[in-house]
Design an enzyme around this catalytic site. Structure first.
Site, PDB file in Angstrom:
ATOM      1  N   HIS A 361      37.791  15.157  61.433  1.00  0.00           N
ATOM      2  CA  HIS A 361      39.008  14.451  61.252  1.00  0.00           C
ATOM      3  C   HIS A 361      40.187  15.411  61.687  1.00  0.00           C
ATOM      4  CE1 HIS A 361      38.329  10.783  59.332  1.00  0.00           C
ATOM      5  NE2 HIS A 361      37.493  11.326  58.675  1.00  0.00           N
ATOM      6  N   LYS A 549      54.822  10.051  56.944  1.00  0.00           N
ATOM      7  CA  LYS A 549      53.524  11.040  57.049  1.00  0.00           C
ATOM      8  C   LYS A 549      53.511  12.243  56.145  1.00  0.00           C
ATOM      9  CE  LYS A 549      53.732  10.382  61.517  1.00  0.00           C
ATOM     10  NZ  LYS A 549      52.506   9.878  61.573  1.00  0.00           N
ATOM     11  N   ARG A 550      52.219  12.626  55.922  1.00  0.00           N
ATOM     12  CA  ARG A 550      52.556  14.032  55.392  1.00  0.00           C
ATOM     13  C   ARG A 550      53.083  15.065  56.248  1.00  0.00           C
ATOM     14  NH1 ARG A 550      48.648  18.121  56.633  1.00  0.00           N
ATOM     15  NH2 ARG A 550      47.430  16.570  58.068  1.00  0.00           N
ATOM     16  N   LYS A 555      53.148  17.344  62.982  1.00  0.00           N
ATOM     17  CA  LYS A 555      53.844  16.011  62.946  1.00  0.00           C
ATOM     18  C   LYS A 555      55.072  15.878  63.294  1.00  0.00           C
ATOM     19  CE  LYS A 555      50.200  14.686  59.614  1.00  0.00           C
ATOM     20  NZ  LYS A 555      49.476  13.561  60.115  1.00  0.00           N
TER      21      LYS A 555
END
Length: 820
Positions: A361, A549-550, A555
């Protein structure tokens, strides 16, 4: 198809069952029962059907004797279960109608269900979607994890900073689970290993280990329009120690229970912080606890159902490892086969390498787990010796393929530089490895695991992630679901490709109006929540621009935040400038030990305070940070979103699933060509998504060849220069006096490496220009809603049902059960 065993589920049954549960379990009537008890009564009524079907499923699986999947994951972010089970076992509309006629406020009642603290982010949510789809597709499967007493943490925002509080989600119990103490397993740590040869067989004995008890709790998982009920088996740690009575009687009350409490920490908290030695040991204990308890149980189940010949195990069992956390299941099965079943190494290895599959992942090197030998060996001495032998045999093989290439050998080794590389252990031991998007898989094959792929390319598969449409559209956005079904029927709930029929309605004026009206109602609901919980009034006619999102640097919540500062400066400079109003909404948790991520949260909230209180902005921009993001908040936030921020550094995001949820609900995406954004772009068409920034190969070239690019951008782009300088001077320091020097330093000079490692400065101008185009397009309502409907219509590929079918066709080869 019969969806319930020996029951007729109608309005009368639901009503009578609810009333009876209230009376018989709690001694209350509908009129005097609080919502908490009504929730429990509803859950118990649904649970009766669930457990009937679960028992029938178990018997059918025993009789069929087909291959079964065991899906090992450190987290399952399942969300609340009542509404999902009500949909699967009866009809949601019928369920709601009965409750409403009884005078129950259904949405308020549903909020009384505790949110299970069994997961954190995309990894856990993906695992939960997979469990839903496995049951729906009638595939025999068990999800295996840990029954955490506390979730990751409950996030509070105080003075703009993240504060972590305990998330004791089991405080009121969990009505869905079934404890199975009669199936407990012993898990052993520490001690020493003694070995000797008897009759040409190596006999290994684990001497003086510390034993913990793993108690299984089964959590049923229903499928949609099927009688199959799979389950998650979640393990709780229990110490065999009760209390040191001698210490207690001497008044040492804390010490009397200290050992028991220490032992049981294993299942207390999801992801204990591992930036200290004690945290690392606890994490490793968790991973082995899950792996050992699960594999021991799998072997027992196999022998009970299929006999004692374990050479046939791969014909009946698939063990799938969801990222590297459960990797120790591999050497644990080797241990059982050799030490307890007395198979030789070659036979045991043949079984193991035909049983395990592995999903990677991440391409982030820091997320590819490596355990220091000085921690690992004393805690798991027998497992360590097995890994050493696997590594030794691997080195012999690598020396044949890559003779004399020591650098390559170290990179591919399981044990190197005094560390154990868990990803390499998975690759060596698994018959199948997959990435979770086309781009991610290409990076694995061409870069991260290229040397392994050269040896055995057929091991590697590309299987793009997916989401369950039933939860993320049908349950969370009921009006839109009903509108879709009114035009194309309900078949899309099980065959997501039917959503493609909606393309014909993207130019239908009535449908566009109805679609937009539903979005408006969802925005009103979210706006009310924001006002109630955060005290901020937001304009429901503005663009709801969402990044949920985290929190991680790759990100790029930071890119979004700096762009808001840029817009703020432009408004202050020219208040009369034409401007499309925006409500920027963030939702994110940062790992407790990730200081920079927490500092970015502080920055976002400082910008929010600056923007929201400045009257000169005149409500053109509002900034909101939603506290304690969860599945339930996502189910309200996603249907209300106009613009979905999927702006990770290209080549860093493996897939993402939030991008799919927003797309499904008619949000447009602004994104880099990263993860599943690539495939979203292909499905929806480049006219219906906003792509910007460097491509993955361009990012990689920046890492390989350092230059003065960042300095040149900083000195030539005056607007970006102003934004960056505001991190260390100007009005933000009135809110946070110490400023944001750490972020400034990272962007312009780097952390003992290259500046701007996540391409925030390099991608800033392209991002800002793309946002200007979005603002213009939003003003063209006909165009915007055409794009939004096209996004929903194009989402069919991203169903987790399709993902699971791909896994089954390419890796698992399970046989779907047939129900009469």
């Amino acid at each position: 198809m019969n969806t319930n065993i020996d029951r007729i589920i109608n309005e009368s049954y639901i009503k009578n069952s609810l009333i009876n549960k209230l009376q018989q379990e709690f001694g209350r009537s509908i009129e005097d029962a609080p919502l908490e008890l009504i929730y429990k009564a509803c859950a118990l009524a649904v649970r009766d059907i669930l457990l009937d079907n679960m028992a029938t499923t178990a018997k059918k699986d025993r009789d069929d004797k087909n291959k079964k999947l065991y899906y090992l994951s450190m987290e399952f972010l399942i969300g609340r279960s009542l509404v999902n089970n009500a949909l699967n076992l009866m009809h949601t509309n019928m369920f709601r109608k009965v409750l409403t006629e009884l005078g129950i406020k259904v949405d308020d009642m549903l909020q009384k269900e505790p949110e299970p603290g069994l997961g954190n982010g995309g990894l856990g949510r993906l695992a939960a979607c997979f469990m839903d789809s496995l049951a729906t597709l009638n595939l025999p499967a068990v999800g295996c994890g840990i029954r955490y007493e506390y979730g990751l943490f409950k996030q509070k925002i105080e003075d703009g900073a993240q504060i972590e509080e305990p998330d004791f989600w089991l405080e009121s119990g969990n009505i869905w689970e079934i404890e199975r103490p009669e199936e407990q397993i012993e898990v052993k740590f520490g001690g020493t290993v003694e070995s000797h040869w008897v009759d040409e067989k190596l006999i290994v004995k684990h001497v003086n280990p510390k034993t913990l008890i793993a108690i299984p709790y089964d959590f049923p998982v229903s499928g949609f329009e099927t009688s199959r009920v799979n389950y998650m088996r979640l393990w709780k740690a229990r110490s065999p120690q009760v209390m040191d009575m001698k210490a207690f009687n001497q008044g040492e009350y804390i010490n009397a229970i200290a050992e028991k409490e220490r032992d049981e920490l294993i299942s207390k908290v999801l992801y204990p912080e591992d930036n200290n030695p004690q945290g690392k040991v606890l994490r490793l204990k968790q991973e082995y606890f899950l792996s050992s308890a699960t594999v021991q149980w799998i072997v027992k189940e196999y022998k009970k159902n299929h006999g004692n010949d374990l050479r046939n195990l791969p014909e009946k069992v698939i063990i799938h490892i969801n990222d590297t956390h459960p990797t120790l299941a591999i050497p644990e099965l080797m241990r059982i086969l050799m030490d307890e079943e007395h198979l030789g190494w070659d036979d045991a290895w043949s079984i193991v390498t035909s049983t395990f599959a592995y999903t990677n992942h991440t391409v982030m090197s820091e997320a590819l787990e490596k355990w220091p030998i000085h921690i690992f060996q004393p805690l798991l001495p027998r497992i360590f010796t097995i890994i050493m032998e696997i590594n030794q045999r691997l080195m012999e093989k690598l020396n044949r393929y890559y003779h004399g290439d020591r650098k390559k050998h170290d990179y591919m080794a399981i044990i190197a530089n005094d560390q154990i590389n868990m990803a390499n252990l998975c690759i060596v031991s698994s018959f199948a490895i997959n990435g979770v998007s086309a781009l991610h898989t290409r990076i694995l094959i061409d870069d991260i695991f290229a040397d392994y792929a050269n040896i055995n390319p057929n091991k590697f598969h590309s299987i793009t992630n997916g989401i369950t449409f039933r939860r993320w559209l049908h349950n969370s956005n009921r009006e839109l679901s009903n509108l879709i079904s009114s035009r194309i029927g309900r078949g899309w709930l099980k065959d997501s490709t039917q959503l493609d029929k909606l393309r014909a309605y993207a130019d239908d004026d009535e449908f566009r109006w109805l679609f937009a009206e539903i979005k408006y109602k969802n925005k009103l609901k979210l706006a009310a929540y924001i006002k109630e919980h955060h005290g901020i009034d937001v304009d429901v006619h503005s663009i709801f621009d969402v990044q949920a999102k985290r929190l991680h640097e790759y990100k790029r919540q930071l890119l979004n935040a700096l762009h808001i500062l840029y817009l703020y400066n432009r408004i202050i400079e020219d208040p009369n400038r034409s401007f499309t109003p925006r409500t920027f909404i963030f939702a994110a948790k940062a790992a407790p030990g990730y200081d920079r991520a927490k500092n970015i949260i502080r920055l976002i909230n400082a910008i929010a305070e600056l923007v929201n209180r400045d009257s000169r902005v005149n409500n053109k921009i509002k900034v909101v940070f939603l506290e304690n993001y969860s599945v339930s908040i996502a189910e309200m936030l996603i249907p209300a979103t106009d613009l979905s921020e999927q702006i990770s550094t290209a080549g860093k995001e493996a897939s993402g699933t939030g991008n799919m949820k927003f797309m499904l609900n008619g949000a447009l995406t602004i994104g880099s060509l990263d993860g599943a954004n690539v495939e979203i772009s292909q499905q929806v068409g480049r006219d219906n998504i906003y792509i910007f920034g460097l491509r993955s190969e361009e990012v990689e070239s920046r890492y390989e060849y350092n230059s003065d690019e960042v300095h040149r951008i900083y000195t030539s782009d005056s607007e970006l220069n102003q934004v960056l300088e505001q991190l260390i001077s100007g009005p933000l320091l009135d809110i946070v006096p110490e400023g944001f020097k750490d972020i400034y330093q990272s962007l312009l000079f780097g952390d003992y490496g290259m500046p701007d490692p996540y391409m925030v400065i390099r991608d800033f101008r392209a991002y800002a220009e793309t946002q200007e185009k979005i603002s213009a397009d939003f003003q063209n309502t006909e165009l915007w809603w055409h794009k939004a409907i096209t996004n929903t219509a194009s989402a069919g590929f991203f169903s987790s049902d399709r993902t699971i079918k791909n896994y089954n066709d390419n890796i698992w080869h399970l046989e779907a059960s047939k129900w009469s």
